[in-house]
Design a protein around this motif. Structure first.
Motif, short mmCIF file in Angstrom:
data_model
loop_
_atom_site.label_atom_id
_atom_site.label_comp_id
_atom_site.label_asym_id
_atom_site.label_seq_id
_atom_site.Cartn_x
_atom_site.Cartn_y
_atom_site.Cartn_z
N PHE A 1 -3.00 -5.35 -1.19
CA PHE A 1 -3.15 -4.43 -2.32
C PHE A 1 -3.74 -5.01 -3.60
O PHE A 1 -4.35 -4.29 -4.39
CB PHE A 1 -1.84 -3.67 -2.62
N GLU B 1 -7.83 -4.99 -4.23
CA GLU B 1 -8.29 -3.62 -4.46
C GLU B 1 -7.84 -3.12 -5.83
O GLU B 1 -8.58 -2.42 -6.52
CB GLU B 1 -7.71 -2.74 -3.35
N ALA B 2 -6.61 -3.48 -6.22
CA ALA B 2 -6.10 -3.05 -7.52
C ALA B 2 -6.97 -3.64 -8.63
O ALA B 2 -7.29 -2.97 -9.62
CB ALA B 2 -4.64 -3.48 -7.70
N MET C 1 -10.17 -1.72 -8.85
CA MET C 1 -9.95 -0.45 -9.54
C MET C 1 -9.84 -0.67 -11.05
O MET C 1 -10.35 0.13 -11.84
CB MET C 1 -8.67 0.22 -9.02
N GLY D 1 -4.71 2.19 -12.97
CA GLY D 1 -4.57 3.62 -13.23
C GLY D 1 -3.97 4.42 -12.09
O GLY D 1 -4.29 5.59 -11.92
N ASN D 2 -3.12 3.80 -11.29
CA ASN D 2 -2.47 4.53 -10.21
C ASN D 2 -0.97 4.27 -10.31
O ASN D 2 -0.50 3.17 -10.04
CB ASN D 2 -3.02 4.05 -8.86
N GLU D 3 -0.23 5.31 -10.70
CA GLU D 3 1.20 5.13 -10.96
C GLU D 3 1.97 4.59 -9.77
O GLU D 3 2.95 3.89 -9.91
CB GLU D 3 1.82 6.45 -11.39
N LEU D 4 1.51 4.96 -8.58
CA LEU D 4 2.24 4.54 -7.38
C LEU D 4 2.14 3.04 -7.12
O LEU D 4 2.89 2.49 -6.34
CB LEU D 4 1.74 5.33 -6.16
N LEU D 5 1.17 2.40 -7.80
CA LEU D 5 1.03 0.95 -7.63
C LEU D 5 2.06 0.17 -8.44
O LEU D 5 2.40 -0.96 -8.08
CB LEU D 5 -0.36 0.51 -8.12
N PRO E 1 5.31 0.06 -8.96
CA PRO E 1 6.51 -0.58 -8.40
C PRO E 1 6.20 -1.85 -7.60
O PRO E 1 7.08 -2.67 -7.39
CB PRO E 1 7.09 0.50 -7.48
N LEU E 2 4.96 -2.01 -7.16
CA LEU E 2 4.62 -3.20 -6.39
C LEU E 2 4.63 -4.45 -7.26
O LEU E 2 4.61 -5.57 -6.75
CB LEU E 2 3.27 -3.03 -5.69
#
Lengths: 247, 246
Positions: free
Chosen positions: B111, B114-115, B118, B163-167, B169-170
């Protein structure tokens, strides 16, 4: 005549905890929706008891659940306040579900797809290397359930979800696993979207799922990755079409 | 058994930690029924309401499920929230976790590049400033713990800029890896300087808005950590063998 209820302390506890969980839902949703802003102190205990007509035990139980989810914190003399968003546990099933209810579906769907495209092709590649025989069995059972329930939306969505989770599990990486169980709520919402209005291509899409399963079974990592990339790409198209169909 | 009755809000967290570690270590196996409130209250020397708070905390972390009359059971492993800071820390300390860092790194490879790509595409000026500040703080840190804090801030700032909230917690996974790495850091000379250069490459790529370079720079950093972990583990093995020989 009204019958007297037996006085059973467990029953009373049960009532308190049922009241607490509906209160958790209500307050949680309001916090996530911004009715109470970040940093704001919640109304005091007396006001809350009156508003919701519940017991003090139930209110405290609800607060302790919201605290565990990172939404609020209690401080002596200040009271219970809403924590900044960064502390919210977004991957908690409830928090995510409340969030999904207020964020425009296409926004959360875009975020989720982005994340799935980051993770699932790589996971399929890894699964093709690491899978056990049990994993292969789980994947193929999910696939045959998808085929059997091809026309029943709820069962189909469930089987599809199971297929994707079985692949994530087959990586034998505990963190990838934890991740999959936590995005369940978001995945189910989006799955429902992607099957709606996609009747025409269902059979082709089913076959596409099967080819991913075959590549993992046959231990072909590069092929598994590529097929999963294609599958996700086309699922996004399905979802977009469903959106247009409904709108 | 130690008496955890320190009063205040720390007591239930300490009880939760003790019970949580036992679950993660397999002292209580998956599916087994756990001791009741009264037993725990006696063992830890705390009130039953403190135990109840601890159980609630562990339930929220997915480690156990509880039902009235039946009591609490250890939840299946897939339900454990390994992205939770506490659960991660307990899990990291459990014996037989030689795979822990390897699994974390495996997921980071998936991840993080890619993050960063982005972030290179979508970052705002304010987000860039946060990334750069953390990167500079790493370079000028005078103690290892200062540097560690800046390092975690750097990686979290990139996740945020993606800019992706689901990221978000990682971030806990990155933090846990870095904590582990810092326990090893003194062992390999020159590692810090080299790592700083690799972080600066990431910062520059995101600043220039170059997703490809950002992705590549993060891969280089992760590969460097992989090598580093492998070398330290090798050294530990040699160390262990010498210990045994003595």
């Amino acid at each position: 005549m009204e019958r007297l209820r037996p006085i059973d302390p467990t029953a009373l506890l049960f009532e308190a905890s049922a009241a607490a969980s509906s209160l958790v839902n209500m307050l949680g949703r309001e916090i996530v929706a911004g009715v109470y802003k970040e940093g704001a102190v919640l109304p005091n205990e007396a006001a809350m008891l009156e508003r919701f007509g519940i017991s003090r035990t139930a209110l405290r139980e609800a607060y302790s659940k919201l605290t565990a989810k990172g939404l609020v914190q209690a401080r002596p003399r200040v009271g219970t306040s809403v924590r900044p968003r960064v502390h919210w546990n977004m991957l908690d099933h409830d928090v995510l579900a409340w969030h999904l209810q207020i964020v425009p579906v296409d926004e959360i769907a875009t975020d989720l797809y982005t994340l799935r495209r980051m993770i699932e092709p790589a996971a399929a590649e890894l699964a093709a290397k690491m899978r056990s025989d049990d994993d292969v069995k789980n994947i193929s059972e999910a696939l045959s359930d998808m085929r059997r329930h091809a026309t029943e939306e709820a069962a189909l969505v469930e089987a599809d979800f199971r297929f994707h989770v079985a692949i994530l599990t087959a990586t034998h990486n505990p963190f990838i696993n934890a991740f999959s169980s936590l995005i369940r709520a978001a995945m189910l919402t989006v799955f429902e979207m992607s099957w709606r209005g996609a009747e025409v291509i269902k059979d082709q899409r089913l076959k596409q799922h099967e080819t991913v399963g075959d590549a993992i079974r046959d231990r072909r990592p590069a092929r598994a990755r590529r097929l999963m990339e294609d599958l996700l790409e086309e699922s996004i198209e399905d979802a977009r079409n469903a959106d247009i169909g409904d709108g | 058994m130690s008496n955890l009755n320190r009063g205040g809000s720390g007591a239930h967290a300490a009880v939760a930690e003790s019970i949580g570690k036992r679950i993660v270590n397999g002292v209580y196996s998956v599916g087994s029924i756990l001791p009741n409130e009264a037993d725990w209250s006696a063992e830890f020397g705390v009130s039953r309401s403190v135990v109840r708070e601890a159980v609630k905390m562990l339930t929220a972390k997915g480690l156990l499920t509880s039902r009235p009359r039946i009591g609490s059971r250890v939840a299946p492993r897939q339900r454990w929230n390994l992205l939770d800071h506490n659960v991660l820390a307990w899990y990291a300390e459990a014996p037989g976790q030689s795979q822990f860092l390897a699994s974390l790194q495996e997921f980071r490879h998936i991840f993080e590049p890619e993050a960063a790509a982005m972030a290179a595409r979508k970052r705002t000026e304010a987000q860039m400033e946060k990334i750069s500040t953390a990167c500079r703080a790493m370079g000028s840190a005078e103690t290892l713990s200062e540097r560690s804090i800046a390092d975690v801030a750097f990686h979290n700032a990139i996740l945020e800029a993606a800019g992706n909230e689901l990221l978000l917690p990682l971030g806990s996974l990155i933090e846990s890896t870095l904590d582990r790495l810092f326990l090893m850091i003194n062992r390999v000379a020159g590692q810090l300087r080299h790592a700083q250069k690799l972080h600066e490459d990431i910062e520059v790529a995101i600043r220039r808005g170059d997703p490809k370079a950002a992705r590549q720079a993060v891969r280089a950093l992760l590969e460097n950590s992989d090598d580093y972990i492998a070398r330290v583990q090798e050294m530990n093995q040699i160390h262990d063998t010498t210990e045994v020989a003595k």
